[in-house]
Enzyme design. Structure first.
Site, PDB file in Angstrom:
ATOM      1  NE  ARG A 187      -2.393   1.032   3.673  1.00  0.00           N
ATOM      2  CZ  ARG A 187      -3.138   1.031   4.767  1.00  0.00           C
ATOM      3  NH1 ARG A 187      -4.451   0.988   4.664  1.00  0.00           N
ATOM      4  NH2 ARG A 187      -2.597   1.043   5.956  1.00  0.00           N
TER       5      ARG A 187
ATOM      6  CB  THR B  64      -2.105   7.195  -3.203  1.00  0.00           C
ATOM      7  OG1 THR B  64      -1.527   5.880  -3.324  1.00  0.00           O
ATOM      8  CG2 THR B  64      -1.149   8.219  -3.810  1.00  0.00           C
TER       9      THR B  64
ATOM     10  CG  ASP C 265       1.581  -3.597   9.571  1.00  0.00           C
ATOM     11  OD1 ASP C 265       1.866  -4.800   9.375  1.00  0.00           O
ATOM     12  OD2 ASP C 265       1.604  -2.739   8.676  1.00  0.00           O
TER      13      ASP C 265
ATOM     14  CG  ASP D  20       5.206  -3.948  10.781  1.00  0.00           C
ATOM     15  OD1 ASP D  20       5.981  -4.433   9.953  1.00  0.00           O
ATOM     16  OD2 ASP D  20       4.836  -2.744  10.747  1.00  0.00           O
TER      17      ASP D  20
END
Length: 210
Positions: free
Chosen positions: A105, A109, A201, A204
């Site tokens: 990602r 944006t 996340d 992670d």
């Protein structure tokens, strides 16, 4: 709960999800819980697989016994975090074919950028289960399903750990024929596109990279 979205409310799923949300959970604990919860979610997403029968002989007598119909399933992992769900589902369905869609990602944006695509042949004859722990904005998931349909897939389900309302709506708009199975529909996305309350996340936390 709708035809497009199934939230798995089984007590074991909800218990394990709470343990995963806790920021004190270690990398090893998070990874183990993700593998366990993926098997429970897989049980739900494979509930309606078609069956046929074949003749076998038990120690007692011959019988016609149920077996899965048609070509084997294909599991498609959206890299990298999808691999955490993939491992658990593969333990449950070891004969499944496996494919990978590499997307990351763009943090500015929030749009997906493709960097890898490798899937089994004959997608048009297989039931695909696409796995990614988080359905956040939905942009990466929509892009992955776009690529799979372009490669011939026409029977796709999507399995995730957490979903945001924004991601569910995006998927339903782009791919209304793709049912979603998740452990939780969370409240919303924050300004950075992360699910709230979420669990951070997933990649992670799974790989210990942050």
């Amino acid at each position: 709960m709708t035809e497009h979205l199934t939230i798995v409310t089984h007590p074991l799923v909800q218990h394990k999800l709470t343990l995963m949300r806790d920021k004190k959970a270690s990398t090893g604990e998070f990874r183990r819980l993700l593998r366990e919860i993926s098997q429970l979610l897989a049980y739900e997403i494979t509930r309606d697989l078609e069956l046929t029968t074949r003749g076998i002989e038990t120690p007692m007598q011959e019988m016609e016994a149920p077996v899965l119909k048609g070509k084997k399933l294909a599991l498609i992992s959206i890299l990298r975090a999808g691999n955490g769900l993939l491992d658990g589902v593969l333990e449950l369905i070891p004969s499944a074919r496996v494919g990978f869609v590499g997307l990351y990602r763009d943090e500015k944006t929030l749009q997906p950028v493709q960097y890898y695509f490798k899937v089994p042949e004959g997608l048009e004859d297989r039931h695909l289960i696409v796995v990614d722990p988080m359905l956040a904005t939905g942009n990466s998931s929509v892009a992955a399903v776009d690529l799979l349909k372009q490669a011939g897939a026409n029977n796709i389900s999507f399995m995730c750990l957490l979903a945001a309302p924004e991601g569910v709506a995006r998927m339903k708009e782009a791919h209304p024929d793709v049912p979603i199975v998740t452990a939780s529909l969370d409240e919303r996305l924050n300004e950075k596109g992360y699910i709230l309350p979420g669990l951070g996340d997933a990649g992670d936390r799974m790989f210990g990279t942050k």
